[in-house]
Design a protein around this motif. Structure first.
Motif, PDB file in Angstrom:
ATOM      1  N   GLY A   1      -9.102   5.484 -27.427  1.00 27.65           N
ATOM      2  CA  GLY A   1      -8.350   6.203 -26.410  1.00 27.65           C
ATOM      3  C   GLY A   1      -8.378   5.580 -25.031  1.00 27.65           C
ATOM      4  N   PHE A   2      -7.416   6.004 -24.232  1.00 28.89           N
ATOM      5  CA  PHE A   2      -7.242   5.584 -22.851  1.00 28.89           C
ATOM      6  C   PHE A   2      -6.265   6.560 -22.220  1.00 28.89           C
ATOM      7  CE2 PHE A   2      -4.409   3.263 -25.646  1.00 28.89           C
ATOM      8  CZ  PHE A   2      -3.157   3.483 -25.092  1.00 28.89           C
ATOM      9  N   SER A   3      -6.104   6.477 -20.912  1.00 29.01           N
ATOM     10  CA  SER A   3      -5.151   7.330 -20.207  1.00 29.01           C
ATOM     11  C   SER A   3      -4.117   6.456 -19.512  1.00 29.01           C
ATOM     12  CB  SER A   3      -5.855   8.188 -19.148  1.00 29.01           C
ATOM     13  OG  SER A   3      -6.767   9.063 -19.767  1.00 29.01           O
ATOM     14  N   VAL A   4      -2.894   6.962 -19.405  1.00 27.02           N
ATOM     15  CA  VAL A   4      -1.828   6.276 -18.691  1.00 27.02           C
ATOM     16  C   VAL A   4      -1.325   7.200 -17.596  1.00 27.02           C
ATOM     17  CG1 VAL A   4       0.454   5.212 -18.843  1.00 27.02           C
ATOM     18  CG2 VAL A   4      -1.145   5.002 -20.761  1.00 27.02           C
ATOM     19  N   LEU A   5      -1.286   6.672 -16.375  1.00 29.84           N
ATOM     20  CA  LEU A   5      -0.829   7.440 -15.219  1.00 29.84           C
ATOM     21  C   LEU A   5       0.416   6.788 -14.634  1.00 29.84           C
ATOM     22  CD1 LEU A   5      -4.345   7.620 -13.519  1.00 29.84           C
ATOM     23  CD2 LEU A   5      -3.352   9.289 -15.089  1.00 29.84           C
ATOM     24  N   ASP A   6       1.354   7.604 -14.173  1.00 32.42           N
ATOM     25  CA  ASP A   6       2.511   7.097 -13.440  1.00 32.42           C
ATOM     26  C   ASP A   6       2.131   6.986 -11.973  1.00 32.42           C
ATOM     27  OD1 ASP A   6       4.419   6.928 -15.554  1.00 32.42           O
ATOM     28  OD2 ASP A   6       4.592   9.105 -15.515  1.00 32.42           O
ATOM     29  N   ALA A   7       2.551   5.905 -11.337  1.00 33.21           N
ATOM     30  CA  ALA A   7       2.188   5.687  -9.937  1.00 33.21           C
ATOM     31  C   ALA A   7       3.315   4.954  -9.213  1.00 33.21           C
ATOM     32  CB  ALA A   7       0.893   4.873  -9.850  1.00 33.21           C
ATOM     33  N   TYR A   8       3.201   4.946  -7.929  1.00 30.38           N
ATOM     34  CA  TYR A   8       4.065   4.160  -7.050  1.00 30.38           C
ATOM     35  C   TYR A   8       3.176   3.085  -6.448  1.00 30.38           C
ATOM     36  CZ  TYR A   8       6.262   2.791  -2.672  1.00 30.38           C
ATOM     37  OH  TYR A   8       6.783   2.068  -1.638  1.00 30.38           O
ATOM     38  N   GLY A   9       3.660   1.875  -6.394  1.00 25.60           N
ATOM     39  CA  GLY A   9       2.874   0.809  -5.780  1.00 25.60           C
ATOM     40  C   GLY A   9       3.753  -0.048  -4.898  1.00 25.60           C
ATOM     41  N   GLN A  10       3.105  -0.695  -3.945  1.00 25.92           N
ATOM     42  CA  GLN A  10       3.855  -1.667  -3.158  1.00 25.92           C
ATOM     43  C   GLN A  10       2.917  -2.765  -2.690  1.00 25.92           C
ATOM     44  OE1 GLN A  10       5.499   0.781   0.071  1.00 25.92           O
ATOM     45  NE2 GLN A  10       4.189  -0.305   1.495  1.00 25.92           N
ATOM     46  N   TRP A  11       3.490  -3.911  -2.498  1.00 28.25           N
ATOM     47  CA  TRP A  11       2.748  -5.044  -1.969  1.00 28.25           C
ATOM     48  C   TRP A  11       3.734  -5.966  -1.284  1.00 28.25           C
ATOM     49  CZ3 TRP A  11       2.595 -10.316  -3.794  1.00 28.25           C
ATOM     50  CH2 TRP A  11       3.553 -10.591  -4.772  1.00 28.25           C
ATOM     51  N   ARG A  12       3.232  -6.757  -0.391  1.00 26.83           N
ATOM     52  CA  ARG A  12       4.097  -7.681   0.345  1.00 26.83           C
ATOM     53  C   ARG A  12       3.577  -9.090   0.134  1.00 26.83           C
ATOM     54  NH1 ARG A  12       4.953  -6.588   6.483  1.00 26.83           N
ATOM     55  NH2 ARG A  12       2.866  -7.429   6.565  1.00 26.83           N
ATOM     56  N   ASP A  13       4.437  -9.919  -0.378  1.00 22.57           N
ATOM     57  CA  ASP A  13       4.103 -11.322  -0.579  1.00 22.57           C
ATOM     58  C   ASP A  13       3.999 -11.996   0.784  1.00 22.57           C
ATOM     59  OD1 ASP A  13       3.543 -13.598  -1.953  1.00 22.57           O
ATOM     60  OD2 ASP A  13       5.529 -13.837  -2.849  1.00 22.57           O
ATOM     61  N   LYS A  14       3.201 -13.025   0.872  1.00 24.14           N
ATOM     62  CA  LYS A  14       3.058 -13.754   2.142  1.00 24.14           C
ATOM     63  C   LYS A  14       4.418 -14.227   2.617  1.00 24.14           C
ATOM     64  CE  LYS A  14      -1.641 -15.137   1.477  1.00 24.14           C
ATOM     65  NZ  LYS A  14      -2.632 -16.144   1.398  1.00 24.14           N
ATOM     66  N   GLY A  15       4.707 -13.933   3.863  1.00 20.94           N
ATOM     67  CA  GLY A  15       5.958 -14.355   4.474  1.00 20.94           C
ATOM     68  C   GLY A  15       7.125 -13.410   4.257  1.00 20.94           C
ATOM     69  N   ALA A  16       6.987 -12.432   3.407  1.00 25.31           N
ATOM     70  CA  ALA A  16       8.080 -11.484   3.164  1.00 25.31           C
ATOM     71  C   ALA A  16       8.139 -10.479   4.305  1.00 25.31           C
ATOM     72  CB  ALA A  16       7.875 -10.761   1.842  1.00 25.31           C
ATOM     73  N   LYS A  17       9.356 -10.092   4.672  1.00 25.26           N
ATOM     74  CA  LYS A  17       9.522  -9.114   5.749  1.00 25.26           C
ATOM     75  C   LYS A  17       9.259  -7.693   5.268  1.00 25.26           C
ATOM     76  CE  LYS A  17      12.727 -11.737   8.556  1.00 25.26           C
ATOM     77  NZ  LYS A  17      14.012 -11.769   9.227  1.00 25.26           N
ATOM     78  N   GLU A  18       9.657  -7.389   4.047  1.00 19.99           N
ATOM     79  CA  GLU A  18       9.533  -6.040   3.499  1.00 19.99           C
ATOM     80  C   GLU A  18       8.623  -6.055   2.270  1.00 19.99           C
ATOM     81  OE1 GLU A  18      10.943  -3.147   4.659  1.00 19.99           O
ATOM     82  OE2 GLU A  18      11.595  -4.325   6.391  1.00 19.99           O
ATOM     83  N   PRO A  19       7.903  -4.974   2.051  1.00 12.80           N
ATOM     84  CA  PRO A  19       7.096  -4.904   0.828  1.00 12.80           C
ATOM     85  C   PRO A  19       7.980  -4.676  -0.395  1.00 12.80           C
ATOM     86  CG  PRO A  19       6.932  -2.857   2.036  1.00 12.80           C
ATOM     87  CD  PRO A  19       7.734  -3.796   2.896  1.00 12.80           C
ATOM     88  N   GLU A  20       7.481  -5.097  -1.522  1.00 13.07           N
ATOM     89  CA  GLU A  20       8.144  -4.821  -2.780  1.00 13.07           C
ATOM     90  C   GLU A  20       7.655  -3.447  -3.235  1.00 13.07           C
ATOM     91  OE1 GLU A  20       8.770  -6.966  -7.103  1.00 13.07           O
ATOM     92  OE2 GLU A  20       7.712  -8.030  -5.521  1.00 13.07           O
ATOM     93  N   ARG A  21       8.576  -2.536  -3.497  1.00  9.73           N
ATOM     94  CA  ARG A  21       8.241  -1.170  -3.897  1.00  9.73           C
ATOM     95  C   ARG A  21       8.448  -1.041  -5.398  1.00  9.73           C
ATOM     96  NH1 ARG A  21      10.303  -1.207   1.234  1.00  9.73           N
ATOM     97  NH2 ARG A  21       9.112   0.015   2.747  1.00  9.73           N
ATOM     98  N   LEU A  22       7.382  -0.621  -6.100  1.00 12.93           N
ATOM     99  CA  LEU A  22       7.392  -0.711  -7.554  1.00 12.93           C
ATOM    100  C   LEU A  22       7.048   0.600  -8.249  1.00 12.93           C
ATOM    101  CD1 LEU A  22       5.301  -3.998  -7.711  1.00 12.93           C
ATOM    102  CD2 LEU A  22       7.777  -3.804  -7.968  1.00 12.93           C
TER     103      LEU A  22
END
Length: 153
Positions: free
Chosen positions: A86-107
């Motif tokens: 067994g294991f659990s799966v959760l739904d989430a929102y994530g974001q990160w910004r690559d070096k030099g990017a103006k906006e974060p990537e929203r995932l």
């Protein structure tokens, strides 16, 4: 007489619905809050909580989205086969910004939480899951967080 027979049949049917669940799953008289006598999950084991973070596509649903059917297939083939207990799966929102990017990537994100004994085999299974997802999706990374856990069943 037929009326009495009907009442008896109704009583038997209703009584069958009220039978307790199997003893292996539930108890009506617990002596402890923990599961007792489960040799497959020893209390003295060193446990680890591992969280794996998977991007399943941008929040707007455009680029590289992983369909729910494809996600279930990944779970069945790669995760369940390695951690069948067994294991659990959760739904989430994530974001990160690559070096030099103006906006974060929203995932849109899925988080798998696995409680497992600290062993080389389990560590290798975690890495195999990460590698499989990267191969399937072309993602650059699958975030892993592992930390000691005090576990009780």
């Amino acid at each position: 007489m037929p009326k009495r027979l009907l009442l008896v049949a109704l009583f038997v049917a209703v009584a069958g619905c009220a039978s307790p669940p199997p003893a292996s799953v539930h108890t009506h008289n617990p002596s402890s809050s923990t599961l007792q006598g489960d040799a497959s999950r020893p209390a003295q084991a060193q446990w680890i909580r591992t969280e794996l973070y998977f991007s399943v596509g941008s929040i707007d649903g455009k680029d590289g989205a992983v369909s729910p059917a494809r996600w279930r297939e990944f779970l069945d083939q790669e995760v369940t086969s390695r951690f069948p207990d067994g294991f659990s799966v959760l739904d989430a929102y994530g974001q990160w910004r690559d070096k030099g990017a103006k906006e974060p990537e929203r995932l849109s994100t899925k988080v798998i939480v696995i409680l497992h004994e600290n062993s080389a085999k389990n560590g290798a299974n975690i890495e195999a899951i990460r590698l499989a997802y990267k191969r399937i999706t072309g993602d650059l990374s699958v975030l892993r967080l592992s930390q000691p856990a005090e576990v009780s069943f």
